[in-house]
Design a protein around this motif. Sequence first.
Motif, PDB file in Angstrom:
ATOM      1  N   ARG A 124       0.854  -1.188   0.000  1.00  0.00           N
ATOM      2  CA  ARG A 124       0.000   0.000   0.000  1.00  0.00           C
ATOM      3  C   ARG A 124       0.895   1.245   0.000  1.00  0.00           C
ATOM      4  NH1 ARG A 124      -5.037  -1.898   2.717  1.00  0.00           N
ATOM      5  NH2 ARG A 124      -5.792   0.235   2.703  1.00  0.00           N
ATOM      6  N   PRO A 125       1.612   1.521  -1.107  1.00  0.00           N
ATOM      7  CA  PRO A 125       2.585   2.603  -1.137  1.00  0.00           C
ATOM      8  C   PRO A 125       1.996   3.998  -1.370  1.00  0.00           C
ATOM      9  CG  PRO A 125       2.535   1.536  -3.272  1.00  0.00           C
ATOM     10  CD  PRO A 125       1.598   0.755  -2.366  1.00  0.00           C
ATOM     11  N   ASN A 126       0.713   4.108  -1.689  1.00  0.00           N
ATOM     12  CA  ASN A 126       0.157   5.388  -2.106  1.00  0.00           C
ATOM     13  C   ASN A 126      -0.373   6.219  -0.947  1.00  0.00           C
ATOM     14  OD1 ASN A 126       0.732   4.720  -4.776  1.00  0.00           O
ATOM     15  ND2 ASN A 126      -1.246   3.721  -5.055  1.00  0.00           N
ATOM     16  N   THR A 127      -0.502   7.505  -1.233  1.00  0.00           N
ATOM     17  CA  THR A 127      -1.037   8.487  -0.296  1.00  0.00           C
ATOM     18  C   THR A 127      -2.379   8.968  -0.819  1.00  0.00           C
ATOM     19  OG1 THR A 127       1.166   9.218   0.353  1.00  0.00           O
ATOM     20  CG2 THR A 127      -0.623  10.788   0.690  1.00  0.00           C
ATOM     21  N   ALA A 128      -3.296   9.301   0.088  1.00  0.00           N
ATOM     22  CA  ALA A 128      -4.576   9.911  -0.286  1.00  0.00           C
ATOM     23  C   ALA A 128      -4.856  11.091   0.628  1.00  0.00           C
ATOM     24  CB  ALA A 128      -5.718   8.900  -0.186  1.00  0.00           C
ATOM     25  N   LEU A 129      -5.603  12.043   0.093  1.00  0.00           N
ATOM     26  CA  LEU A 129      -6.129  13.151   0.882  1.00  0.00           C
ATOM     27  C   LEU A 129      -7.531  12.748   1.312  1.00  0.00           C
ATOM     28  CD1 LEU A 129      -5.915  16.093   1.926  1.00  0.00           C
ATOM     29  CD2 LEU A 129      -6.914  16.808  -0.268  1.00  0.00           C
ATOM     30  N   LEU A 130      -7.763  12.686   2.621  1.00  0.00           N
ATOM     31  CA  LEU A 130      -9.054  12.291   3.168  1.00  0.00           C
ATOM     32  C   LEU A 130      -9.776  13.534   3.677  1.00  0.00           C
ATOM     33  CD1 LEU A 130     -10.884   9.849   3.819  1.00  0.00           C
ATOM     34  CD2 LEU A 130      -9.776   9.778   6.073  1.00  0.00           C
ATOM     35  N   VAL A 131     -10.889  13.880   3.036  1.00  0.00           N
ATOM     36  CA  VAL A 131     -11.664  15.075   3.366  1.00  0.00           C
ATOM     37  C   VAL A 131     -12.897  14.624   4.152  1.00  0.00           C
ATOM     38  CG1 VAL A 131     -12.837  17.119   2.465  1.00  0.00           C
ATOM     39  CG2 VAL A 131     -10.872  16.153   1.221  1.00  0.00           C
ATOM     40  N   ILE A 132     -12.920  14.968   5.443  1.00  0.00           N
ATOM     41  CA  ILE A 132     -13.962  14.473   6.347  1.00  0.00           C
ATOM     42  C   ILE A 132     -15.016  15.544   6.637  1.00  0.00           C
ATOM     43  CG2 ILE A 132     -14.426  13.530   8.646  1.00  0.00           C
ATOM     44  CD1 ILE A 132     -11.504  12.579   8.685  1.00  0.00           C
ATOM     45  N   ASP A 133     -16.248  15.257   6.279  1.00  0.00           N
ATOM     46  CA  ASP A 133     -17.440  15.986   6.732  1.00  0.00           C
ATOM     47  C   ASP A 133     -17.403  17.502   6.525  1.00  0.00           C
ATOM     48  OD1 ASP A 133     -18.099  13.450   7.544  1.00  0.00           O
ATOM     49  OD2 ASP A 133     -18.010  13.873   9.686  1.00  0.00           O
ATOM     50  N   VAL A 134     -16.877  17.954   5.406  1.00  0.00           N
ATOM     51  CA  VAL A 134     -16.903  19.400   5.125  1.00  0.00           C
ATOM     52  C   VAL A 134     -18.249  19.678   4.453  1.00  0.00           C
ATOM     53  CG1 VAL A 134     -15.666  21.374   4.200  1.00  0.00           C
ATOM     54  CG2 VAL A 134     -14.397  19.354   4.895  1.00  0.00           C
ATOM     55  N   GLN A 135     -19.284  19.555   5.272  1.00  0.00           N
ATOM     56  CA  GLN A 135     -20.671  19.649   4.839  1.00  0.00           C
ATOM     57  C   GLN A 135     -21.295  20.929   5.383  1.00  0.00           C
ATOM     58  OE1 GLN A 135     -20.613  15.364   6.376  1.00  0.00           O
ATOM     59  NE2 GLN A 135     -22.641  15.540   5.433  1.00  0.00           N
ATOM     60  N   ASN A 136     -22.287  21.438   4.669  1.00  0.00           N
ATOM     61  CA  ASN A 136     -22.928  22.689   5.071  1.00  0.00           C
ATOM     62  C   ASN A 136     -23.344  22.685   6.534  1.00  0.00           C
ATOM     63  OD1 ASN A 136     -22.786  23.986   2.509  1.00  0.00           O
ATOM     64  ND2 ASN A 136     -24.536  22.773   1.819  1.00  0.00           N
ATOM     65  N   GLY A 137     -24.028  21.655   6.971  1.00  0.00           N
ATOM     66  CA  GLY A 137     -24.538  21.608   8.328  1.00  0.00           C
ATOM     67  C   GLY A 137     -23.491  21.331   9.387  1.00  0.00           C
ATOM     68  N   VAL A 138     -22.307  20.900   8.966  1.00  0.00           N
ATOM     69  CA  VAL A 138     -21.233  20.607   9.917  1.00  0.00           C
ATOM     70  C   VAL A 138     -20.357  21.834  10.134  1.00  0.00           C
ATOM     71  CG1 VAL A 138     -19.219  19.155  10.398  1.00  0.00           C
ATOM     72  CG2 VAL A 138     -21.239  18.164   9.303  1.00  0.00           C
ATOM     73  N   VAL A 139     -19.995  22.527   9.067  1.00  0.00           N
ATOM     74  CA  VAL A 139     -19.043  23.634   9.202  1.00  0.00           C
ATOM     75  C   VAL A 139     -19.696  25.007   9.287  1.00  0.00           C
ATOM     76  CG1 VAL A 139     -17.162  22.347   8.124  1.00  0.00           C
ATOM     77  CG2 VAL A 139     -18.592  23.840   6.713  1.00  0.00           C
ATOM     78  N   GLU A 140     -21.011  25.063   9.184  1.00  0.00           N
ATOM     79  CA  GLU A 140     -21.694  26.343   9.343  1.00  0.00           C
ATOM     80  C   GLU A 140     -21.381  26.893  10.729  1.00  0.00           C
ATOM     81  OE1 GLU A 140     -26.135  28.229   8.854  1.00  0.00           O
ATOM     82  OE2 GLU A 140     -25.937  26.100   9.325  1.00  0.00           O
ATOM     83  N   GLY A 141     -20.769  28.046  10.798  1.00  0.00           N
ATOM     84  CA  GLY A 141     -20.417  28.652  12.078  1.00  0.00           C
ATOM     85  C   GLY A 141     -19.164  28.091  12.723  1.00  0.00           C
ATOM     86  N   ALA A 142     -18.454  27.208  12.040  1.00  0.00           N
ATOM     87  CA  ALA A 142     -17.232  26.626  12.604  1.00  0.00           C
ATOM     88  C   ALA A 142     -16.114  27.665  12.670  1.00  0.00           C
ATOM     89  CB  ALA A 142     -16.778  25.424  11.777  1.00  0.00           C
ATOM     90  N   HIS A 143     -15.174  27.418  13.552  1.00  0.00           N
ATOM     91  CA  HIS A 143     -14.028  28.310  13.757  1.00  0.00           C
ATOM     92  C   HIS A 143     -13.238  28.476  12.458  1.00  0.00           C
ATOM     93  CE1 HIS A 143     -10.868  30.315  15.992  1.00  0.00           C
ATOM     94  NE2 HIS A 143      -9.988  29.494  15.454  1.00  0.00           N
ATOM     95  N   GLN A 144     -13.046  29.719  12.038  1.00  0.00           N
ATOM     96  CA  GLN A 144     -12.286  30.067  10.829  1.00  0.00           C
ATOM     97  C   GLN A 144     -12.730  29.230   9.624  1.00  0.00           C
ATOM     98  OE1 GLN A 144      -8.083  29.996  11.836  1.00  0.00           O
ATOM     99  NE2 GLN A 144      -8.275  31.955  12.883  1.00  0.00           N
ATOM    100  N   ARG A 145     -14.021  29.052   9.495  1.00  0.00           N
ATOM    101  CA  ARG A 145     -14.597  28.225   8.449  1.00  0.00           C
ATOM    102  C   ARG A 145     -14.043  28.547   7.068  1.00  0.00           C
ATOM    103  NH1 ARG A 145     -17.199  28.381   3.798  1.00  0.00           N
ATOM    104  NH2 ARG A 145     -18.943  27.000   3.436  1.00  0.00           N
ATOM    105  N   ASP A 146     -14.084  29.810   6.662  1.00  0.00           N
ATOM    106  CA  ASP A 146     -13.675  30.171   5.301  1.00  0.00           C
ATOM    107  C   ASP A 146     -12.203  29.884   5.048  1.00  0.00           C
ATOM    108  OD1 ASP A 146     -16.289  30.943   4.872  1.00  0.00           O
ATOM    109  OD2 ASP A 146     -15.877  33.094   5.053  1.00  0.00           O
ATOM    110  N   ALA A 147     -11.345  30.181   6.004  1.00  0.00           N
ATOM    111  CA  ALA A 147      -9.911  29.923   5.835  1.00  0.00           C
ATOM    112  C   ALA A 147      -9.636  28.429   5.754  1.00  0.00           C
ATOM    113  CB  ALA A 147      -9.119  30.555   6.987  1.00  0.00           C
TER     114      ALA A 147
END
Length: 186
Positions: free
Chosen positions: A7-30
């Motif tokens: 398993r030599p490969n790398t992946a970028l794992l993007v977890i739960d960057v969903q409207n209802g999860v990150v709405e109002g989150a700390h430094q959301r836009d950045a």
Amino acid sequence: MTTLKDRPNTALLVIDVQNGVVEGAHQRDAVVANIGGLVEKARREHVPVVWVQHSDEELQEGSDAWRIVPELVPDGTEPRVGKNYGDSFEATTLEAALSGLAVGRLLVVGAESDACVRSTLHGAFTRGYDVTLVGDAHTTGDKSAWGAPPPEQVIAHTNLYWTYQSAPGRTAGTVETKNVDFGATP
């Protein structure tokens, strides 16, 4: 250095960057901008991007709250994994997707730092993956009303303890977006 064979490969794992999860989150836009830059970089370098979306009573599958934020657009060929638990591996197709891509190393971004990101970091590490957290590409909402520290302290603590994780045959660490190298281990 992963303990996963062939398993030599790398992946970028993007977890739960969903409207209802990150709405109002700390430094959301950045944070979303950092994730977007990493997604573009991964695509340029032919590194798989794997998207995880949580669903539950508050995040009904197909609802606007469940959708990935409009700034990030998954490519139709990129794996999308639905989940119902904090750990993105628990009762999902994530392991099968990563195995099919020969991935043994993950760079993790997303939300929320003190819930699904943390659970997935530990879940991946105990399953044998090398796991790097991108320190300025994860966020959380303010849960101080329930006794949690303020979001910036939660994020800083998550970065601190993940920097010093260790286990036989695996690597862990934290890196800033500007220093992400999809080919290097921490």
